[in-house]
Enzyme design. Structure first.
Site, PDB file in Angstrom:
ATOM      1  CG  ASN A 157       3.428   2.081  -1.045  1.00  0.00           C
ATOM      2  OD1 ASN A 157       3.979   1.694  -2.058  1.00  0.00           O
ATOM      3  ND2 ASN A 157       2.962   1.254  -0.120  1.00  0.00           N
ATOM      4  CB  CYS A 179       5.617  -3.845  -3.900  1.00  0.00           C
ATOM      5  SG  CYS A 179       3.920  -3.964  -3.304  1.00  0.00           S
ATOM      6  CG  HIS A 180       4.804  -7.242   1.026  1.00  0.00           C
ATOM      7  ND1 HIS A 180       5.138  -7.011   2.338  1.00  0.00           N
ATOM      8  CD2 HIS A 180       3.604  -6.641   0.850  1.00  0.00           C
ATOM      9  CE1 HIS A 180       4.185  -6.305   2.924  1.00  0.00           C
ATOM     10  NE2 HIS A 180       3.255  -6.082   2.035  1.00  0.00           N
ATOM     11  CG  HIS A 216      -0.068  -1.156  -4.468  1.00  0.00           C
ATOM     12  ND1 HIS A 216       0.113   0.025  -3.775  1.00  0.00           N
ATOM     13  CD2 HIS A 216       0.689  -2.086  -3.835  1.00  0.00           C
ATOM     14  CE1 HIS A 216       0.945  -0.189  -2.763  1.00  0.00           C
ATOM     15  NE2 HIS A 216       1.314  -1.460  -2.773  1.00  0.00           N
TER      16      HIS A 216
END
Length: 463
Positions: A157, A179-180, A216
């Site tokens: 990130n 990304c999880h 995000h």
């Protein structure tokens, strides 16, 4: 042309950031549990001693009798040597140090700007980006020269800026960002389904969603379990737990700094009609600072927490100590799956079954129809042999588009700032970011300049 070197049992994987005491261990254990993959892992890190420790740990894992996938781990001290001949390149680095991140996260508090993460949006995310761009320029240049056909998987990130930099320097790069955060929302929806009698044991991968947004700041405009539309079920769940919240990870840390009770995503669902798919700590930073991050009391009322950098520093010391125990054999290595999808994606790229997963890629296929082509977006993609094809996710709703556009424009300005030392581009980004934009221009500019000065020594570092 397909890459004929993608042979599942003889893969060459390069791990940039191979001294990691978190992601690398996760990756090692997941690989050990996968019988269809094997080969060599080259570990490259500016901290060679940390990479050497992981070499020892990785080879200890490979020697375990219960290990199914056999790998040889090697520490490489040259980035060019590490990358040359690689089939898969993993990038998982910390841009700068936690001391630097302390400035990113906490210096804005002098204006009353609070950040729950500080690595993607907000003033912390902007300045962290300036530290991140130079090493990613180098990574892209070296990959172009030494392994142009390799698949590159980024976990670092700020994800969007990392990916944008790689593609800006090397447009033909075969890279995607993982990304999880979306997985957590799928898990929550699985819990919602499982609360209904007689449904059965529904897991995260049983929940089929359409993903669209920025890393995000992702959203679902559809979610299904088999042929069951989950929006009405989720709406009832939100109504039931809106005031109290529903905490899914209360025991994950003693001081709970990563925990949340999902009230932010519940509120966003009520306001905008789509399912907000990232964690509350990230979602809050993309919204105006007067809403979820106004002050510590407001933050507490929404049921999430500020992740202090002091905690991260203490946790790093614990992981360093654990690394030593794993190296010496004082602590046994226990193999357990992480739930991450990286191994599944590698298998798919090697021709071992197709996979659909959320990834970050430039919007060049118009995955999100009402965002610019150069924007790095997060949508689903289909993974198959030597191929990643992003899904057409549709359009953001008008209201969510309005929330997203400042961050889209900031991708462009931040990249310009990082590539060309563009001070005014940084100030434009500060003036646009919803956590900062309502403060007087003098205060914004002074904060930006002070944060840039704190970051200068890191921006000039080589990767």
């Amino acid at each position: 042309m397909k890459n004929s070197n993608l042979k599942a049992k003889n893969l060459n994987i390069t791990y940039i950031g191979g001294g990691s005491r978190q992601w690398a261990w996760t990756f090692m254990t997941d690989l050990a549990l996968e019988p269809e993959l094997g080969g060599t892992i080259r570990l490259y890190d500016i901290d060679t001693a940390a990479a050497k420790n992981n070499e020892i740990i990785g080879n200890r894992i490979s020697a375990l009798p219960e290990t199914k996938g056999k790998w040889l781990y090697q520490t490489i001290t040259s980035l060019e040597e590490a990358v040359t001949g690689a089939d898969i390149i993993i990038i998982s680095i910390l841009p700068g140090t936690f001391k630097d991140m302390h400035s990113d996260v906490h210096l804005p508090e002098r204006l009353g700007i609070y950040q729950s993460v500080g690595d993607t949006a907000g003033p912390g995310g902007i300045i962290r980006s300036l530290r991140t761009i130079p090493p990613f320029v180098t990574f892209a240049e070296v990959i172009r020269a030494c392994a142009p056909q390799a698949w590159v998987i980024n976990y670092t990130n700020p994800m969007s800026i990392c990916m944008r930099t790689l593609y800006h320097v090397f447009p033909e790069i075969k890279a995607f960002g993982c990304c999880h955060e979306v997985f957590g929302m799928q898990s929550l929806l699985a819990m919602v389904v499982n609360r209904n009698p007689g449904v059965g044991d529904v897991g995260r991968r049983d929940i089929k969603v359409n993903v669209l947004g920025l890393n995000h700041f992702t959203w679902f405009d559809s979610a299904f379990y088999q042929d069951l539309d989950l929006f009405d079920m989720y709406r009832r769940f939100v109504d039931e737990f809106y005031e109290t919240g529903f905490e899914t990870d209360a025991s994950n840390l003693p001081d709970r700094c990563f925990s949340s009770n999902n009230r932010v995503k519940f509120d966003l669902f009520r306001r905008y009609g789509w399912i907000a798919a990232a964690g509350d700590r990230h979602l809050a930073e993309f919204m105006p600072g007067t809403e979820y991050l106004k002050n510590p009391e407001v933050i507490e009322s929404w049921g999430f927490y500020l992740t202090s950098v002091d905690w991260r520093i203490k946790d790093l010391e614990k992981r360093r100590a654990r690394s030593e125990r794993l190296v010496t054999g004082a602590e046994d290595i226990i193999l357990s799956p992480s739930g991450e999808e990286g191994i599944l994606l590698i298998k798919a790229l090697c021709g071992l079954g197709d996979v659909v997963s959320n990834v970050n890629l430039p919007n060049t296929a118009k995955q999100i129809a009402n965002l610019p082509l150069e924007t790095v977006v997060e949508t689903n993609a289909v993974f198959s042999y030597d191929s990643v094809i992003p899904a057409n996710a549709g359009k953001l709703s008008d209201e969510i588009l309005a929330l997203t556009e400042p961050h889209v424009k900031n991708q462009t300005d931040i990249l310009e700032a990082g590539l060309n030392n563009g001070r005014e581009a940084v100030h434009r980004a500060f003036g646009r970011d919803p956590l900062v934009c309502n403060y007087p221009e003098y205060d914004r500019r002074k904060l930006a300049e002070d944060m840039i000065r704190m970051a200068d020594k890191d921006i000039s570092q080589e990767p």
